[in-house]
Design a protein around this motif. Structure first.
Motif, PDB file in Angstrom:
ATOM      1  N   GLY A   1       2.572   0.826 -13.087  1.00  0.00           N
ATOM      2  CA  GLY A   1       3.148  -0.489 -12.832  1.00  0.00           C
ATOM      3  C   GLY A   1       2.365  -1.232 -11.778  1.00  0.00           C
ATOM      4  N   TRP A   2       3.069  -2.062 -11.014  1.00  0.00           N
ATOM      5  CA  TRP A   2       2.407  -2.888 -10.005  1.00  0.00           C
ATOM      6  C   TRP A   2       3.382  -3.244  -8.888  1.00  0.00           C
ATOM      7  CZ3 TRP A   2       5.317  -7.220  -9.746  1.00  0.00           C
ATOM      8  CH2 TRP A   2       5.914  -7.698 -10.911  1.00  0.00           C
ATOM      9  N   VAL A   3       2.809  -3.759  -7.804  1.00  0.00           N
ATOM     10  CA  VAL A   3       3.602  -4.270  -6.683  1.00  0.00           C
ATOM     11  C   VAL A   3       2.895  -5.505  -6.151  1.00  0.00           C
ATOM     12  CG1 VAL A   3       2.471  -2.745  -4.970  1.00  0.00           C
ATOM     13  CG2 VAL A   3       4.754  -3.687  -4.494  1.00  0.00           C
ATOM     14  N   ARG A   4       3.677  -6.507  -5.744  1.00  0.00           N
ATOM     15  CA  ARG A   4       3.084  -7.726  -5.175  1.00  0.00           C
ATOM     16  C   ARG A   4       4.073  -8.412  -4.240  1.00  0.00           C
ATOM     17  NH1 ARG A   4       5.028 -12.527  -7.495  1.00  0.00           N
ATOM     18  NH2 ARG A   4       5.941 -12.316  -9.564  1.00  0.00           N
TER      19      ARG A   4
ATOM     20  N   PRO B   1       2.651  -1.776 -21.539  1.00  0.00           N
ATOM     21  CA  PRO B   1       1.600  -0.781 -21.748  1.00  0.00           C
ATOM     22  C   PRO B   1       0.256  -1.167 -21.133  1.00  0.00           C
ATOM     23  CG  PRO B   1       2.067  -1.960 -23.778  1.00  0.00           C
ATOM     24  CD  PRO B   1       3.094  -2.402 -22.774  1.00  0.00           C
ATOM     25  N   GLU B   2       0.113  -2.406 -20.665  1.00  0.00           N
ATOM     26  CA  GLU B   2      -1.129  -2.850 -20.024  1.00  0.00           C
ATOM     27  C   GLU B   2      -1.406  -2.068 -18.744  1.00  0.00           C
ATOM     28  OE1 GLU B   2      -2.719  -6.789 -17.649  1.00  0.00           O
ATOM     29  OE2 GLU B   2      -1.257  -7.057 -19.250  1.00  0.00           O
ATOM     30  N   PHE B   3      -0.350  -1.605 -18.088  1.00  0.00           N
ATOM     31  CA  PHE B   3      -0.506  -0.913 -16.810  1.00  0.00           C
ATOM     32  C   PHE B   3      -0.435   0.590 -17.030  1.00  0.00           C
ATOM     33  CE2 PHE B   3       0.972  -5.112 -15.683  1.00  0.00           C
ATOM     34  CZ  PHE B   3       0.084  -5.451 -14.690  1.00  0.00           C
ATOM     35  N   THR B   4      -1.564   1.271 -16.860  1.00  0.00           N
ATOM     36  CA  THR B   4      -1.590   2.714 -17.018  1.00  0.00           C
ATOM     37  C   THR B   4      -1.602   3.408 -15.663  1.00  0.00           C
ATOM     38  OG1 THR B   4      -3.992   2.629 -17.231  1.00  0.00           O
ATOM     39  CG2 THR B   4      -2.699   2.650 -19.276  1.00  0.00           C
ATOM     40  N   GLY B   5      -2.029   2.727 -14.631  1.00  0.00           N
ATOM     41  CA  GLY B   5      -1.973   3.249 -13.267  1.00  0.00           C
ATOM     42  C   GLY B   5      -1.010   2.403 -12.470  1.00  0.00           C
ATOM     43  N   PHE B   6      -1.138   2.451 -11.141  1.00  0.00           N
ATOM     44  CA  PHE B   6      -0.274   1.622 -10.290  1.00  0.00           C
ATOM     45  C   PHE B   6      -1.164   0.746  -9.433  1.00  0.00           C
ATOM     46  CE2 PHE B   6       2.901   0.199  -7.413  1.00  0.00           C
ATOM     47  CZ  PHE B   6       4.058   0.228  -8.171  1.00  0.00           C
ATOM     48  N   GLN B   7      -0.968  -0.567  -9.531  1.00  0.00           N
ATOM     49  CA  GLN B   7      -1.854  -1.531  -8.887  1.00  0.00           C
ATOM     50  C   GLN B   7      -1.112  -2.415  -7.893  1.00  0.00           C
ATOM     51  OE1 GLN B   7      -3.737  -3.978 -11.872  1.00  0.00           O
ATOM     52  NE2 GLN B   7      -3.743  -2.304 -13.350  1.00  0.00           N
TER      53      GLN B   7
ATOM     54  N   ALA C   1       0.839  -1.208   0.000  1.00  0.00           N
ATOM     55  CA  ALA C   1       0.000   0.000   0.000  1.00  0.00           C
ATOM     56  C   ALA C   1       0.872   1.255   0.000  1.00  0.00           C
ATOM     57  CB  ALA C   1      -0.934  -0.002   1.204  1.00  0.00           C
ATOM     58  N   TRP C   2       1.946   1.238   0.770  1.00  0.00           N
ATOM     59  CA  TRP C   2       2.869   2.365   0.805  1.00  0.00           C
ATOM     60  C   TRP C   2       3.512   2.577  -0.566  1.00  0.00           C
ATOM     61  CZ3 TRP C   2       8.102   2.466  -0.150  1.00  0.00           C
ATOM     62  CH2 TRP C   2       8.770   3.646   0.185  1.00  0.00           C
ATOM     63  N   THR C   3       3.930   1.467  -1.199  1.00  0.00           N
ATOM     64  CA  THR C   3       4.552   1.556  -2.522  1.00  0.00           C
ATOM     65  C   THR C   3       3.590   2.149  -3.539  1.00  0.00           C
ATOM     66  OG1 THR C   3       6.010  -0.323  -2.055  1.00  0.00           O
ATOM     67  CG2 THR C   3       5.650   0.230  -4.381  1.00  0.00           C
ATOM     68  N   ARG C   4       2.334   1.701  -3.524  1.00  0.00           N
ATOM     69  CA  ARG C   4       1.344   2.238  -4.465  1.00  0.00           C
ATOM     70  C   ARG C   4       1.173   3.746  -4.250  1.00  0.00           C
ATOM     71  NH1 ARG C   4      -4.552  -0.121  -4.212  1.00  0.00           N
ATOM     72  NH2 ARG C   4      -4.305   0.765  -2.138  1.00  0.00           N
TER      73      ARG C   4
END
Length: 92
Positions: A34-37, A83-89, A21-24
């Motif tokens: 991008g994303w974080v998991r 390009p699939e990621f336009t926001g941060f998830q 959550a902090w990373t997002r």
């Protein structure tokens, strides 16, 4: 300035401390996509895409993490932008 993409693996006490959550939040403040998991080995993985200076600032932030985290290392590698990621998830 051109956009870049990095994959980062963050190790240390990084799960169970609101790291994703902090990373997002930090990535959104910098306008990154991008994303974080969480990864099964206890690390956190992230894909960071955006202007090189903003991605570099995010990598520096990741080396600190949120207050409850204890980051031991941030390993990065250049990757192709997705390009699939336009926001941060957050990916679960």
């Amino acid at each position: 300035m051109s956009d870049i993409a990095l994959r980062a693996r963050i190790t240390g006490r990084v799960q169970g401390v609101a790291f994703r959550a902090w990373t997002r939040s930090e990535a959104k403040q910098r306008g990154l996509s991008g994303w974080v998991r969480n990864d099964s080995d206890g690390s956190v993985l992230a894909l960071l895409m955006g202007p090189a200076s903003d991605v570099a600032a995010m990598v520096r932030a990741l080396s600190q993490g949120p207050p409850a985290a204890r980051v031991t290392d941030v390993m990065t590698e250049n990757v192709e932008p997705d390009p699939e990621f336009t926001g941060f998830q957050i990916i679960r």
